[in-house]
Design a protein around this motif. Sequence first.
Motif, mmCIF file in Angstrom:
data_model
loop_
_atom_site.group_PDB
_atom_site.id
_atom_site.type_symbol
_atom_site.label_atom_id
_atom_site.label_comp_id
_atom_site.label_asym_id
_atom_site.label_seq_id
_atom_site.Cartn_x
_atom_site.Cartn_y
_atom_site.Cartn_z
ATOM 1 N N PHE A 93 0.799 -1.106 -0.184
ATOM 2 C CA PHE A 93 0.200 -0.233 0.382
ATOM 3 C C PHE A 93 1.046 1.347 -0.192
ATOM 4 C CE2 PHE A 93 -2.414 3.386 2.331
ATOM 5 C CZ PHE A 93 -3.696 3.584 1.711
ATOM 6 N N ILE A 94 1.805 1.127 0.723
ATOM 7 C CA ILE A 94 2.944 2.077 1.004
ATOM 8 C C ILE A 94 3.790 2.580 -0.221
ATOM 9 C CG2 ILE A 94 4.748 3.526 2.193
ATOM 10 C CD1 ILE A 94 2.191 3.137 3.922
ATOM 11 N N PHE A 96 2.797 1.151 -3.474
ATOM 12 C CA PHE A 96 1.536 2.056 -4.166
ATOM 13 C C PHE A 96 1.754 3.536 -3.938
ATOM 14 C CE2 PHE A 96 -2.452 4.151 -4.817
ATOM 15 C CZ PHE A 96 -3.342 3.344 -6.240
ATOM 16 N N LEU A 97 1.217 4.378 -2.510
ATOM 17 C CA LEU A 97 0.584 5.358 -2.839
ATOM 18 C C LEU A 97 2.040 5.938 -3.228
ATOM 19 C CD1 LEU A 97 -1.032 5.797 0.893
ATOM 20 C CD2 LEU A 97 -1.524 6.114 -1.102
ATOM 21 N N LEU A 98 3.834 6.070 -3.411
ATOM 22 C CA LEU A 98 4.612 6.251 -3.531
ATOM 23 C C LEU A 98 4.964 6.435 -4.994
ATOM 24 C CD1 LEU A 98 7.629 4.940 -0.882
ATOM 25 C CD2 LEU A 98 6.092 6.903 -0.905
ATOM 26 N N VAL A 99 4.350 5.980 -5.429
ATOM 27 C CA VAL A 99 3.991 5.316 -7.080
ATOM 28 C C VAL A 99 2.970 6.572 -7.140
ATOM 29 C CG1 VAL A 99 3.830 4.468 -9.398
ATOM 30 C CG2 VAL A 99 5.472 3.510 -7.690
ATOM 31 N N HIS A 100 1.858 6.474 -7.026
ATOM 32 C CA HIS A 100 0.227 6.523 -7.334
ATOM 33 C C HIS A 100 0.145 7.832 -6.447
ATOM 34 C CE1 HIS A 100 0.525 4.176 -10.873
ATOM 35 N NE2 HIS A 100 0.795 3.369 -9.993
ATOM 36 N N GLY A 101 0.359 8.455 -5.990
ATOM 37 C CA GLY A 101 0.431 9.723 -5.048
ATOM 38 C C GLY A 101 -1.096 10.381 -5.425
ATOM 39 N N LEU A 102 -0.269 11.142 -6.675
ATOM 40 C CA LEU A 102 -1.210 12.233 -6.986
ATOM 41 C C LEU A 102 -2.517 12.044 -7.901
ATOM 42 C CD1 LEU A 102 1.643 14.000 -8.955
ATOM 43 C CD2 LEU A 102 0.480 14.994 -7.228
ATOM 44 N N GLU A 103 -2.218 11.009 -8.366
ATOM 45 C CA GLU A 103 -3.481 9.702 -8.817
ATOM 46 C C GLU A 103 -4.488 9.265 -7.474
ATOM 47 O OE1 GLU A 103 -0.503 9.161 -9.524
ATOM 48 O OE2 GLU A 103 -0.424 8.046 -11.211
ATOM 49 N N ALA A 104 -4.318 8.992 -6.394
ATOM 50 C CA ALA A 104 -4.636 8.824 -5.159
ATOM 51 C C ALA A 104 -5.018 10.031 -4.646
ATOM 52 C CB ALA A 104 -4.072 7.996 -3.949
ATOM 53 N N HIS A 105 -4.724 11.013 -4.712
ATOM 54 C CA HIS A 105 -5.449 12.888 -3.912
ATOM 55 C C HIS A 105 -6.127 13.063 -4.739
ATOM 56 C CE1 HIS A 105 -4.967 16.777 -3.850
ATOM 57 N NE2 HIS A 105 -4.126 16.849 -2.643
ATOM 58 N N ILE A 106 -6.265 12.633 -6.165
ATOM 59 C CA ILE A 106 -7.611 13.495 -7.449
ATOM 60 C C ILE A 106 -8.765 12.117 -6.797
ATOM 61 C CG2 ILE A 106 -7.962 13.522 -9.977
ATOM 62 C CD1 ILE A 106 -4.755 13.878 -10.404
ATOM 63 N N ILE A 107 -8.018 11.475 -6.110
ATOM 64 C CA ILE A 107 -9.076 9.873 -6.757
ATOM 65 C C ILE A 107 -9.983 10.362 -5.370
ATOM 66 C CG2 ILE A 107 -9.994 7.829 -5.764
ATOM 67 C CD1 ILE A 107 -7.983 7.491 -8.240
ATOM 68 N N TYR A 156 -3.213 11.371 2.859
ATOM 69 C CA TYR A 156 -2.637 12.328 2.464
ATOM 70 C C TYR A 156 -1.441 12.892 2.703
ATOM 71 C CZ TYR A 156 -3.179 17.105 4.523
ATOM 72 O OH TYR A 156 -2.687 18.589 5.163
ATOM 73 N N VAL A 157 -0.387 12.281 3.451
ATOM 74 C CA VAL A 157 0.887 12.275 4.029
ATOM 75 C C VAL A 157 1.966 12.255 2.897
ATOM 76 C CG1 VAL A 157 2.967 11.612 5.161
ATOM 77 C CG2 VAL A 157 0.637 11.783 6.116
ATOM 78 N N VAL A 158 1.286 11.509 1.716
ATOM 79 C CA VAL A 158 2.391 11.032 0.536
ATOM 80 C C VAL A 158 1.947 12.120 -0.491
ATOM 81 C CG1 VAL A 158 2.598 9.787 -1.456
ATOM 82 C CG2 VAL A 158 2.623 8.573 1.375
ATOM 83 N N ALA A 159 0.151 12.252 -0.158
ATOM 84 C CA ALA A 159 0.131 12.957 -1.188
ATOM 85 C C ALA A 159 0.206 14.587 -1.298
ATOM 86 C CB ALA A 159 -1.846 13.056 -1.903
ATOM 87 N N THR A 160 0.493 15.084 -0.131
ATOM 88 C CA THR A 160 0.642 16.260 0.191
ATOM 89 C C THR A 160 1.918 16.720 0.563
ATOM 90 O OG1 THR A 160 0.312 16.149 2.927
ATOM 91 C CG2 THR A 160 -1.749 17.459 1.059
ATOM 92 N N GLY A 161 3.071 15.603 0.322
ATOM 93 C CA GLY A 161 4.239 15.845 1.175
ATOM 94 C C GLY A 161 4.785 16.477 2.384
ATOM 95 N N ALA A 175 11.527 8.220 4.760
ATOM 96 C CA ALA A 175 10.158 8.515 5.091
ATOM 97 C C ALA A 175 9.121 6.953 4.426
ATOM 98 C CB ALA A 175 9.815 9.292 3.897
ATOM 99 N N ARG A 176 9.077 6.068 3.557
ATOM 100 C CA ARG A 176 8.700 5.113 3.243
ATOM 101 C C ARG A 176 8.799 4.010 4.446
ATOM 102 N NH1 ARG A 176 9.535 -0.241 2.665
ATOM 103 N NH2 ARG A 176 8.155 -1.295 0.692
ATOM 104 N N ALA A 177 10.249 3.889 5.332
ATOM 105 C CA ALA A 177 9.853 2.763 6.381
ATOM 106 C C ALA A 177 9.058 3.628 7.995
ATOM 107 C CB ALA A 177 11.421 2.865 6.952
ATOM 108 N N ALA A 178 9.073 5.053 7.510
ATOM 109 C CA ALA A 178 8.572 5.181 8.792
ATOM 110 C C ALA A 178 6.779 5.303 8.818
ATOM 111 C CB ALA A 178 9.025 7.271 8.868
ATOM 112 N N LEU A 179 6.413 5.266 7.353
ATOM 113 C CA LEU A 179 5.120 5.209 7.349
ATOM 114 C C LEU A 179 4.803 3.605 7.222
ATOM 115 C CD1 LEU A 179 4.420 7.068 3.749
ATOM 116 C CD2 LEU A 179 3.228 7.541 5.759
ATOM 117 N N VAL A 180 5.897 3.166 6.459
ATOM 118 C CA VAL A 180 4.849 1.612 6.701
ATOM 119 C C VAL A 180 4.884 0.932 7.899
ATOM 120 C CG1 VAL A 180 6.217 -1.103 6.865
ATOM 121 C CG2 VAL A 180 6.390 0.322 4.841
#
Length: 197
Positions: A93-94, A96-107, A156-161, A175-180
Motif C-alpha cells: 500500500f505504501i 502504491f502511494l509513493l508511485v501513485h500519490g497524485l492519482e490517489a489525491h485526485i480520486i 494524505y501524507v504522501v499526496a501532500t508531501g 519516509a517509506r520505512a516510517a510510513l510502513v
Amino acid sequence: MASPSSPRPDPSEELKAVALRLFVETSYAGASLQQIADAAGYSKSSVLYHFASKEALLEEALTPAVVKLDGLFQGSIGRIADAELRGTFVEDFIDFLLVHGLEAHIIINQGQSLAGIPIVDRANDFLRRLSDSFVNELATPEQRIRLGVALAGAAYVVATGVAMPSTDLAPIEEARAALVAVVAELLVPLAAPAVTL
C-alpha cells in the motif's frame, strides 16, 4: 537533469505527469489544456494530438493507478487481520502511494465532483465496495475508524508531501520505512477479535 544529447521523454507520458500535478494543484476543473501544454512545454494542439480532450487525458493518467488499486485491495481485510500478511499489505500500500500519490489525491479529493467520468466512476465504485467490505467485515466502529485513519492518513501524507523529502533517495527510504511502521502499528489491533460485552 537530462543531458543535451538525451531525448525528451515520451510526450504522452510527460503530458500525463504534468496534468496530474496541475489537477492536484489547481483541481481538474481549474487546469485547462492550455495550462497543461504551457507547463509541459508543448502547444495545445500537441496535447490534443495525444489526447482527444482533457477528460481523455485524465482517463489515461488515472487508469494505471485505479487498476493497481483494485488489485491491491482484493481480500484486503483478510490480509490486514493476518499478522504475517499484514506487513506485506502495508508495504504494498505504501509503495502504491509513493508511485501513485497524485492519482490517489485526485480520486480521494475530487472523486465526487468528477462523477460521470468513467475511470473516476470506476474508482468511486471501488471505494464504495471497499467501504462496504470494511463495514461488513470489521466488527466495531473503532476498527473501521482505525483502518480508515491509517490508510487515508498515509494517502494524505504522501499526496501532500508532508514529511516527504523532495530529492534525496535515502530520506525517501526513511519516509517509506516510517510510513510502513506507523500504518502497521495502527493496524495491529485489527488482528485481535472484537470484544463484545
